[in-house]
Design an enzyme around this catalytic site. Structure first.
Site, PDB file in Angstrom:
ATOM      1  N   TYR A  58     -34.572  -4.141  55.227  1.00  0.00           N
ATOM      2  CA  TYR A  58     -33.536  -3.522  54.387  1.00  0.00           C
ATOM      3  C   TYR A  58     -32.247  -3.494  55.206  1.00  0.00           C
ATOM      4  CZ  TYR A  58     -37.814  -1.803  52.110  1.00  0.00           C
ATOM      5  OH  TYR A  58     -39.058  -1.702  51.531  1.00  0.00           O
ATOM      6  N   SER A 154     -48.906  -3.574  54.330  1.00  0.00           N
ATOM      7  CA  SER A 154     -48.250  -3.733  53.034  1.00  0.00           C
ATOM      8  C   SER A 154     -48.330  -5.198  52.620  1.00  0.00           C
ATOM      9  CB  SER A 154     -46.787  -3.299  53.178  1.00  0.00           C
ATOM     10  OG  SER A 154     -46.141  -3.346  51.943  1.00  0.00           O
ATOM     11  N   LEU A 205     -40.670   2.851  39.716  1.00  0.00           N
ATOM     12  CA  LEU A 205     -39.877   2.929  38.478  1.00  0.00           C
ATOM     13  C   LEU A 205     -39.684   1.537  37.891  1.00  0.00           C
ATOM     14  CD1 LEU A 205     -37.258   5.586  39.683  1.00  0.00           C
ATOM     15  CD2 LEU A 205     -39.281   5.942  38.233  1.00  0.00           C
TER      16      LEU A 205
HETATM   17  N1  LIG Z   1     -43.540  -2.737  50.956  1.00  0.00           N
HETATM   18  C1  LIG Z   1     -42.774  -3.562  50.271  1.00  0.00           C
HETATM   19  O1  LIG Z   1     -42.895  -4.798  50.368  1.00  0.00           O
HETATM   20  C2  LIG Z   1     -41.730  -2.986  49.355  1.00  0.00           C
HETATM   21  C3  LIG Z   1     -41.163  -3.806  48.359  1.00  0.00           C
HETATM   22  C4  LIG Z   1     -40.201  -3.220  47.526  1.00  0.00           C
HETATM   23  C5  LIG Z   1     -39.832  -1.894  47.707  1.00  0.00           C
HETATM   24  N2  LIG Z   1     -40.391  -1.145  48.695  1.00  0.00           N
HETATM   25  C6  LIG Z   1     -40.049   0.281  48.892  1.00  0.00           C
HETATM   26  O2  LIG Z   1     -40.325   0.954  47.688  1.00  0.00           O
HETATM   27  C7  LIG Z   1     -39.173   1.705  47.301  1.00  0.00           C
HETATM   28  C8  LIG Z   1     -39.155   1.828  45.798  1.00  0.00           C
HETATM   29  O3  LIG Z   1     -38.917   0.562  45.199  1.00  0.00           O
HETATM   30  P1  LIG Z   1     -37.489   0.192  44.589  1.00  0.00           P
HETATM   31  O4  LIG Z   1     -36.495   1.167  45.082  1.00  0.00           O
HETATM   32  O5  LIG Z   1     -37.247  -1.237  44.863  1.00  0.00           O
HETATM   33  O6  LIG Z   1     -37.747   0.323  43.043  1.00  0.00           O
HETATM   34  P2  LIG Z   1     -38.009   1.591  42.065  1.00  0.00           P
HETATM   35  O7  LIG Z   1     -38.281   2.807  42.839  1.00  0.00           O
HETATM   36  O8  LIG Z   1     -38.994   1.120  41.089  1.00  0.00           O
HETATM   37  O9  LIG Z   1     -36.600   1.700  41.325  1.00  0.00           O
HETATM   38  C9  LIG Z   1     -35.507   2.285  41.971  1.00  0.00           C
HETATM   39  C10 LIG Z   1     -34.232   2.001  41.202  1.00  0.00           C
HETATM   40  O10 LIG Z   1     -34.278   2.619  39.904  1.00  0.00           O
HETATM   41  C11 LIG Z   1     -32.979   3.121  39.585  1.00  0.00           C
HETATM   42  N3  LIG Z   1     -33.102   4.584  39.455  1.00  0.00           N
HETATM   43  C12 LIG Z   1     -33.710   5.455  40.303  1.00  0.00           C
HETATM   44  N4  LIG Z   1     -33.615   6.724  39.846  1.00  0.00           N
HETATM   45  C13 LIG Z   1     -32.927   6.662  38.696  1.00  0.00           C
HETATM   46  C14 LIG Z   1     -32.506   7.635  37.764  1.00  0.00           C
HETATM   47  N5  LIG Z   1     -32.782   8.933  37.917  1.00  0.00           N
HETATM   48  N6  LIG Z   1     -31.816   7.220  36.663  1.00  0.00           N
HETATM   49  C15 LIG Z   1     -31.520   5.910  36.485  1.00  0.00           C
HETATM   50  N7  LIG Z   1     -31.899   4.930  37.340  1.00  0.00           N
HETATM   51  C16 LIG Z   1     -32.590   5.306  38.437  1.00  0.00           C
HETATM   52  C17 LIG Z   1     -32.055   2.734  40.753  1.00  0.00           C
HETATM   53  O11 LIG Z   1     -31.510   1.431  40.535  1.00  0.00           O
HETATM   54  P3  LIG Z   1     -30.238   1.125  39.631  1.00  0.00           P
HETATM   55  O12 LIG Z   1     -29.366   2.335  39.566  1.00  0.00           O
HETATM   56  O13 LIG Z   1     -29.621  -0.030  40.327  1.00  0.00           O
HETATM   57  O14 LIG Z   1     -30.828   0.742  38.300  1.00  0.00           O
HETATM   58  C18 LIG Z   1     -33.040   2.630  41.893  1.00  0.00           C
HETATM   59  O15 LIG Z   1     -32.562   1.851  42.957  1.00  0.00           O
HETATM   60  C19 LIG Z   1     -37.998   0.914  47.920  1.00  0.00           C
HETATM   61  O16 LIG Z   1     -36.810   1.665  47.983  1.00  0.00           O
HETATM   62  C20 LIG Z   1     -38.579   0.549  49.238  1.00  0.00           C
HETATM   63  O17 LIG Z   1     -38.466   1.648  50.140  1.00  0.00           O
HETATM   64  C21 LIG Z   1     -41.357  -1.671  49.498  1.00  0.00           C
END
Ligand SMILES: NC(=O)c1ccc[n+]([C@@H]2O[C@H](COP(=O)([O-])OP(=O)(O)OC[C@H]3O[C@@H](n4cnc5c(N)ncnc54)[C@H](OP(=O)(O)O)[C@@H]3O)[C@@H](O)[C@H]2O)c1
Length: 313
Positions: A58, A154, A205
């Site tokens: 990241y 992971s 999400l």
């Molecule tokens: N281990 C791995 O390979 C791997 C891969 C991916 C992610 N991760 C980890 O998992 C975490 C979670 O995944 P993610 O952040 O990619 O996806 P997520 O949690 O499914 O979605 C997060 C996104 O949803 C939107 N959001 C969040 N809260 C909101 C609200 N209250 N109202 C409206 N929109 C909202 C925001 O994007 P917008 O505002 O842009 O829509 C936010 O960046 C990551 O941050 C990372 O730490 C790990």
């Protein structure tokens, strides 16, 4: 606040954490404002979220550096830091799980995080050559040296997780799982529960799809968003099914005077297969709103109803 024990370790955390790929993750997302990253981290800690999920990739260390800056103003022992590595910058970002690389990756992460220990360290992706149990033995050595407290993997297949856990040393697994991505990890979750391994779903999400900000007519809008691009192979039919499920959640959310996102997050926190849910966020307002999910208590009928709404997945 309920505390969750991570695997066999002595790490305890709140059930709601924070994903930080939008904190300094300039290589993954466009138009990120670093100040938003600093602000949303501080908001999370202010709201009682004590688990921060980051990774080298990241921002190629930038997310860890920003977290390290913010940590200076807090009691280190009250914050749980999970980070990951595998991408070897000196070899074109090839995936590397060799002992030399893992040891170097942990030492470099400690410097960026400005701390002398990391609570959870994950191998971010499996490489082709390193036997999985050997990679875990490397992390165990690092754990014994006091640099990390719990061992994670992971993006490992179930067979790779089993090989990694040959000596029972894996504490935690992080993989893609959400209301719209359940079937591919069903067997894995069963194994993890049977073997006292904690599970953290990423994309909880569905990268914004499950936040309530999209409706049936918004397929094109979602597809072209950062989140839509991340979910890649999600079809229009799946999108429509998900939006029907979200409509059902809207009714449950209204009964709790909660948002759709808070209700979805409450479902994860009520799910016995899940240890910590780590929604990502773009700004402090989203974090503040999402943190209130810790106050939403679903009845078992509501929990089952949400299960049924997404039973296609
Ligand atoms: N281990 C791995 O390979 C791997 C891969 C991916 C992610 N991760 C980890 O998992 C975490 C979670 O995944 P993610 O952040 O990619 O996806 P997520 O949690 O499914 O979605 C997060 C996104 O949803 C939107 N959001 C969040 N809260 C909101 C609200 N209250 N109202 C409206 N929109 C909202 C925001 O994007 P917008 O505002 O842009 O829509 C936010 O960046 C990551 O941050 C990372 O730490 C790990």
């Amino acid at each position: 606040m309920k505390q969750i024990k991570i695997g066999k370790s002595d790490v305890y955390t709140t059930p709601l954490g924070l994903g930080t790929n939008k904190v300094g993750g300039h290589n993954l997302f466009q138009n990120l404002d670093e100040q938003d990253g600093y602000d949303l981290l501080r908001e999370a800690l202010k709201q009682g979220i004590n688990f921060l999920d980051t990774a080298y990739v990241y921002g190629l260390g930038r997310s860890e550096e920003i977290i390290g800056d913010v940590l200076q103003d807090y009691d280190r022992s009250k914050v749980i830091i999970a980070t990951k590595a595998a991408q070897d910058q000196s070899h074109d970002m090839a995936i590397n799980n060799s002992p030399e690389f893992i040891k170097k990756a942990v030492d470099e992460a400690l410097l960026r995080l400005k701390t002398d220990y990391i609570d959870i360290f994950y191998i971010h992706f499996p490489d082709k050559d390193t036997p999985k149990d050997e990679a875990i033995e490397t992390l165990d050595e690092i754990r014994k040296a006091g640099k990390i407290r719990a061992i994670g993997v992971s993006n490992f297949s179930l067979a790779q997780i089993k090989e990694a856990n040959k000596n029972g040393k894996v504490d935690i697994v992080e993989d893609q799982f959400s209301l719209v991505h359940q079937a591919p990890v069903k067997e894995e979750l069963k194994y993890l529960q049977e073997n006292n391994i904690s599970f953290v779903p990423f994309f909880p999400l569905a990268s914004g799809l499950l936040t309530g900000k999209y409706y049936l007519k918004d397929w094109e809008k979602f597809k072209n968003s950062d989140g839509g691009k991340l979910l890649g192979d999600f079809s229009e039919k799946q999108y429509d099914d998900a939006m029907k499920g979200i409509d059902g959640i809207r009714k449950i959310a209204a009964d709790h005077q909660a948002t759709v996102t808070q209700t979805v997050l409450a479902w994860y926190m009520a799910n016995p297969a899940i240890s910590v849910v780590i929604p990502g966020a773009r700004n402090a307002d989203q974090v503040k709103s999402n943190a209130a999910a810790m106050k939403v208590d679903l009845t078992s009928d509501e929990y089952q109803k949400i299960d049924q709404l997404f039973s296609n997945f």
